[in-house]
Design an enzyme around this catalytic site. Structure first.
Site, PDB file in Angstrom:
ATOM      1  N   ASN A  91       0.683  -0.955   0.097  1.00 21.16           N
ATOM      2  CA  ASN A  91      -0.152   0.038  -0.128  1.00 21.16           C
ATOM      3  C   ASN A  91       0.803   1.439  -0.204  1.00 21.16           C
ATOM      4  O   ASN A  91       0.400   2.478  -0.653  1.00 21.16           O
ATOM      5  CB  ASN A  91      -0.917  -0.059   1.236  1.00 21.16           C
ATOM      6  CG  ASN A  91      -1.506   1.425   1.468  1.00 21.16           C
ATOM      7  OD1 ASN A  91      -2.499   1.841   0.898  1.00 21.16           O
ATOM      8  ND2 ASN A  91      -0.854   2.122   2.599  1.00 21.16           N
ATOM      9  N   TYR A 156       3.794   8.915 -11.449  1.00 21.00           N
ATOM     10  CA  TYR A 156       3.200   7.987 -10.867  1.00 21.00           C
ATOM     11  C   TYR A 156       2.140   6.983 -11.540  1.00 21.00           C
ATOM     12  O   TYR A 156       1.830   5.709 -11.298  1.00 21.00           O
ATOM     13  CB  TYR A 156       2.154   8.770 -10.122  1.00 21.00           C
ATOM     14  CG  TYR A 156       1.147   8.338  -8.947  1.00 21.00           C
ATOM     15  CD1 TYR A 156       1.455   8.036  -7.472  1.00 21.00           C
ATOM     16  CD2 TYR A 156      -0.402   8.291  -9.278  1.00 21.00           C
ATOM     17  CE1 TYR A 156       0.578   7.347  -6.810  1.00 21.00           C
ATOM     18  CE2 TYR A 156      -1.278   7.857  -8.210  1.00 21.00           C
ATOM     19  CZ  TYR A 156      -0.810   7.553  -7.218  1.00 21.00           C
ATOM     20  OH  TYR A 156      -1.705   6.965  -6.125  1.00 21.00           O
ATOM     21  N   ILE A 189      -9.505   9.384  -2.987  1.00 23.79           N
ATOM     22  CA  ILE A 189      -9.929   8.929  -1.759  1.00 23.79           C
ATOM     23  C   ILE A 189      -9.443  10.188  -0.790  1.00 23.79           C
ATOM     24  O   ILE A 189      -8.357  10.824  -1.066  1.00 23.79           O
ATOM     25  CB  ILE A 189      -9.412   7.760  -1.330  1.00 23.79           C
ATOM     26  CG1 ILE A 189      -9.661   6.912  -2.523  1.00 23.79           C
ATOM     27  CG2 ILE A 189      -9.739   7.260  -0.090  1.00 23.79           C
ATOM     28  CD1 ILE A 189     -10.953   6.355  -2.919  1.00 23.79           C
TER      29      ILE A 189
END
Ligand code: NDP
Length: 249
Positions: A91, A156, A189
């Site tokens: 993560n 990214y 998020i």
């Protein structure tokens, strides 16, 4: 009956945001948790306290996943504390946003080191003992940006896209060994990561998201909890989108 009793999960970047929510979601299945973090020790200890209150074993482990030696030492500490790791959640991630024409080599490199070499460092060391025990769950946290592209995030997007390619390839290699490998691709998020995004950009994100809002860390964590369960044993090489409908693959 909880599904992960006696299992151990290592969640990288478990001290904050989505990682923290994943730790808590897995603890609901009575999974013991190794909480990795890089710099926020107090936040990691707070997560550990919360997990222990839920009745599972938990401990925080400092280590930069992008650094091979630190990763080795961290995993050694986890193994000597818990004995094995059954669920690995890759993560930990960072952003260093800039349009490609202005991007500095170190911004490119740093993002790839944490977001792609990090999962390599973790997975290469933990996979052999999963294969030996004939059971394992690897969940890689990718991103909607891998699927859609996004202005200012070439570094990214490459790292998160690479993570999906890695997920599918590794899934094929270890499918017969009781180990599943899947990815979760969150949309936008609400975490510290998106707190750095300008409000006017987030307004556009809300407009482009059919659900009409940013997601919550718990909503991503639920998908990880689902994939980690023993009953998810026939799901491998999959990417689960948790993005409020912004991208439908
Ligand atoms: P946050 O910035 O809120 O938290 C990042 C976490 O990763 C922290 O726990 C941090 O530890 C840890 N971390 C960062 N670098 C390292 C490292 N080198 N070694 C070990 N741990 C590290 O991020 P989010 O919770 O928002 O994101 C979690 C994951 O989800 C990332 O992979 C991100 O790319 C991905 N994602 C996030 C989205 C979002 O909208 N938020 C969307 C799509 C994907 P510490 O606190 O100790 O520094």
């Amino acid at each position: 009956m909880p599904d992960l009793t006696g299992r151990v999960a290592l969640v990288t970047g478990g001290s904050r945001g989505i990682g923290r929510a994943i730790c808590i979601a897995l603890a609901h299945e009575k999974c013991d948790i190794a909480v990795n973090y890089r710099s926020h020790a107090e936040a990691a200890e707070e997560v550990v306290r919360e997990l222990k209150d839920m009745g599972v074993r938990a401990k925080a482990f400092q280590g930069d996943v992008s650094d091979s030696e630190q990763s080795n030492n961290m995993i050694e500490s986890v193994m000597s504390e818990f004995g094995h790791v059954d669920v690995l959640v890759n993560n930990a991630g960072i952003t260093r946003d800039r349009s490609f024409v202005k991007m500095k080599p170190e911004e490119w490199r740093e993002v790839l080191l944490v977001n792609l070499n990090g999962p390599f460092n973790m997975t290469s060391r933990l996979l052999p003992q999963m294969i030996e025990r004939n059971w394992g769950r690897i969940v890689n946290i990718s991103s909607i940006v891998a699927q859609m592209g996004n202005f200012g995030q070439s570094n990214y997007a490459v790292a998160k896209g690479g993570l999906i390619a890695f997920t599918k390839t590794l899934a094929r290699e270890v499918a017969a060994k009781g180990v599943t490998v899947n990815a979760v691709a969150p949309g936008f998020i609400e975490t510290d990561m998106t707190a750095a995004v300008p409000d006017k950009v987030l307004d556009v994100v809300r407009q482009l998201t059919p659900v009409g809002r940013l997601g919550r860390p718990e909503e991503v964590a639920r998908a990880v909890r689902f994939l980690a369960a023993p009953q998810a044993s026939f799901i491998t090489g999959e990417v689960i989108n948790v993005n409020g409908g912004m991208y439908m693959g």
